[in-house]
Design a protein around this motif. Structure first.
Motif, mmCIF file in Angstrom:
data_model
loop_
_atom_site.group_PDB
_atom_site.id
_atom_site.type_symbol
_atom_site.label_atom_id
_atom_site.label_comp_id
_atom_site.label_asym_id
_atom_site.label_seq_id
_atom_site.Cartn_x
_atom_site.Cartn_y
_atom_site.Cartn_z
ATOM 1 N N ASN A 47 42.794 44.664 44.670
ATOM 2 C CA ASN A 47 43.917 45.124 45.613
ATOM 3 C C ASN A 47 44.655 44.604 46.744
ATOM 4 O O ASN A 47 46.431 45.385 46.852
ATOM 5 C CB ASN A 47 43.217 46.911 46.173
ATOM 6 C CG ASN A 47 44.108 47.633 46.543
ATOM 7 O OD1 ASN A 47 44.906 48.021 45.973
ATOM 8 N ND2 ASN A 47 43.234 48.516 47.427
ATOM 9 N N PHE A 48 43.700 43.565 46.875
ATOM 10 C CA PHE A 48 44.854 42.554 48.044
ATOM 11 C C PHE A 48 45.982 42.166 47.476
ATOM 12 O O PHE A 48 46.524 41.724 47.927
ATOM 13 C CB PHE A 48 43.512 41.953 48.591
ATOM 14 C CG PHE A 48 43.432 40.688 49.109
ATOM 15 C CD1 PHE A 48 44.725 40.457 50.870
ATOM 16 C CD2 PHE A 48 43.571 39.825 48.403
ATOM 17 C CE1 PHE A 48 44.901 39.576 50.790
ATOM 18 C CE2 PHE A 48 44.414 38.216 49.170
ATOM 19 C CZ PHE A 48 44.508 38.430 50.796
ATOM 20 N N PHE A 49 45.499 41.613 46.306
ATOM 21 C CA PHE A 49 46.627 40.870 45.833
ATOM 22 C C PHE A 49 47.995 41.643 45.311
ATOM 23 O O PHE A 49 48.598 41.309 45.547
ATOM 24 C CB PHE A 49 45.911 41.045 43.865
ATOM 25 C CG PHE A 49 46.399 39.328 43.247
ATOM 26 C CD1 PHE A 49 47.620 38.518 43.999
ATOM 27 C CD2 PHE A 49 46.692 39.744 42.166
ATOM 28 C CE1 PHE A 49 48.084 37.472 42.723
ATOM 29 C CE2 PHE A 49 47.786 38.728 41.266
ATOM 30 C CZ PHE A 49 48.129 37.891 41.564
ATOM 31 N N GLN A 50 47.827 42.707 44.615
ATOM 32 C CA GLN A 50 48.718 43.515 44.474
ATOM 33 C C GLN A 50 49.833 44.246 45.885
ATOM 34 O O GLN A 50 50.329 44.335 45.581
ATOM 35 C CB GLN A 50 47.940 44.886 44.203
ATOM 36 C CG GLN A 50 47.412 44.610 42.168
ATOM 37 C CD GLN A 50 47.833 46.098 41.387
ATOM 38 O OE1 GLN A 50 47.763 47.009 41.985
ATOM 39 N NE2 GLN A 50 46.801 45.850 40.769
ATOM 40 N N LYS A 51 48.554 44.448 46.663
ATOM 41 C CA LYS A 51 49.118 44.838 47.684
ATOM 42 C C LYS A 51 50.271 43.481 48.540
ATOM 43 O O LYS A 51 51.548 43.714 48.972
ATOM 44 C CB LYS A 51 48.676 45.126 49.241
ATOM 45 C CG LYS A 51 47.948 46.568 49.218
ATOM 46 C CD LYS A 51 47.360 47.101 50.354
ATOM 47 C CE LYS A 51 46.433 47.139 50.210
ATOM 48 N NZ LYS A 51 45.281 47.254 51.485
ATOM 49 N N VAL A 74 39.993 35.161 36.628
ATOM 50 C CA VAL A 74 40.946 36.402 36.759
ATOM 51 C C VAL A 74 40.290 37.319 35.863
ATOM 52 O O VAL A 74 39.514 36.901 34.430
ATOM 53 C CB VAL A 74 42.130 36.272 35.834
ATOM 54 C CG1 VAL A 74 42.771 37.197 35.972
ATOM 55 C CG2 VAL A 74 43.109 34.973 36.723
ATOM 56 N N SER A 75 39.795 38.599 36.496
ATOM 57 C CA SER A 75 38.711 39.553 35.305
ATOM 58 C C SER A 75 40.160 40.359 34.677
ATOM 59 O O SER A 75 41.303 40.444 34.919
ATOM 60 C CB SER A 75 38.311 40.039 36.425
ATOM 61 O OG SER A 75 39.337 40.798 37.069
ATOM 62 N N SER A 81 46.370 43.600 36.928
ATOM 63 C CA SER A 81 47.910 43.084 38.125
ATOM 64 C C SER A 81 48.861 42.390 38.183
ATOM 65 O O SER A 81 49.868 42.704 38.459
ATOM 66 C CB SER A 81 46.893 42.586 39.517
ATOM 67 O OG SER A 81 46.081 43.458 39.989
ATOM 68 N N PHE A 82 48.894 41.280 37.054
ATOM 69 C CA PHE A 82 50.050 40.647 36.549
ATOM 70 C C PHE A 82 50.888 41.382 35.914
ATOM 71 O O PHE A 82 52.526 41.441 36.648
ATOM 72 C CB PHE A 82 49.276 39.172 35.836
ATOM 73 C CG PHE A 82 49.066 38.346 36.671
ATOM 74 C CD1 PHE A 82 49.274 36.995 37.279
ATOM 75 C CD2 PHE A 82 47.139 37.636 36.282
ATOM 76 C CE1 PHE A 82 49.302 36.877 38.131
ATOM 77 C CE2 PHE A 82 47.057 37.255 37.929
ATOM 78 C CZ PHE A 82 48.384 36.079 38.374
ATOM 79 N N LEU A 86 54.835 42.481 36.294
ATOM 80 C CA LEU A 86 56.146 42.539 35.283
ATOM 81 C C LEU A 86 56.868 43.753 35.563
ATOM 82 O O LEU A 86 58.281 43.852 35.384
ATOM 83 C CB LEU A 86 55.721 42.265 34.509
ATOM 84 C CG LEU A 86 56.408 41.839 32.933
ATOM 85 C CD1 LEU A 86 56.923 40.049 33.397
ATOM 86 C CD2 LEU A 86 55.306 41.204 31.815
ATOM 87 N N LYS A 87 56.107 44.702 35.368
ATOM 88 C CA LYS A 87 56.516 45.989 35.066
ATOM 89 C C LYS A 87 57.206 46.369 36.245
ATOM 90 O O LYS A 87 58.203 46.957 36.344
ATOM 91 C CB LYS A 87 55.849 47.188 34.944
ATOM 92 C CG LYS A 87 55.291 47.922 33.739
ATOM 93 C CD LYS A 87 53.390 48.352 34.034
ATOM 94 C CE LYS A 87 53.823 49.256 32.353
ATOM 95 N NZ LYS A 87 53.068 50.240 32.470
ATOM 96 N N ALA A 88 57.185 46.141 37.564
ATOM 97 C CA ALA A 88 57.458 45.904 38.961
ATOM 98 C C ALA A 88 59.371 45.413 39.109
ATOM 99 O O ALA A 88 60.322 45.862 39.145
ATOM 100 C CB ALA A 88 56.616 45.870 40.036
#
Length: 184
Positions: A47-51, A74-75, A81-82, A86-88
């Motif tokens: 969540n930290f990574f995505q933000k 990486v789980s 998240s990656f 990509l979708k964003a």
């Protein structure tokens, strides 16, 4: 060298000791940002990574280069998240490139069937060239495209870009102009 906050305002407001991210803007390549990842990405810090990365995307960086040589784990949540990044960036004419992935991290991408979704390059120069040449300008020769569903491995064929369902597992897949496949 610029600080993270100079490149993306407020980027370092939050910190997480398990994942350190350093940013580098590439001069002469608009919208390109290198993110040096050091640590690991799992359920607890994704969540930290995505933000953090979404903040960079909202600032206008849609061509992301993830330098992964310092990424030790990486789980499946981290890989999600990656995929979200990509979708964003795709609708904003962006893309992402992964560099120098550790073998055990790459294995997770492969096991989950995601290694085919991401552009993986050997070094920063190749990644920057990929974006300067226009990642999505390689369209017409990509079709028809034969590939395997990332979920069930059923062999599929796409004659043009767009969204469709896997004939076997019914997963919704999307294929862009360059022939890249992603969920959704």
């Amino acid at each position: 060298m610029s600080s993270n906050n100079e490149i993306v305002p407020g980027f370092d407001e939050e910190k997480d000791e398990s994942l350190k991210i350093r940013l580098q803007k590439i001069e002469g390549a608009e919208g390109v940002l290198v993110l040096y990842l050091n640590g690991y990405i799992d359920t607890y810090n994704s969540n930290f990574f995505q933000k953090r990365v979404n903040r960079a995307i909202e600032t206008g960086f849609t061509k992301l280069i993830f330098q992964c040589n310092g990424l030790t784990y990486v789980s499946s949540t981290g890989i999600g998240s990656f995929t979200a990044f990509l979708k964003a960036v795709k609708p904003r004419s962006g893309d992402l490139v992964l560099l120098e992935i550790q073998p055990k991290v790459y294995e997770v991408f492969q096991l989950l069937g995601f290694s085919q979704f991401f552009n993986i390059k050997d070094n920063i120069d190749e990644a920057v060239d990929f974006f300067k040449k226009g990642a999505s300008s390689q369209a017409s020769d990509a079709f028809p495209k034969i590939f395997r569903c990332p979920i069930c491995s059923t062999k599929l064929k796409a004659s043009k870009p767009g969204r469709f369902r896997c004939s076997n597992c019914k997963t919704i897949l999307a294929i862009d102009n360059s022939g890249q496949i992603f969920l959704g």
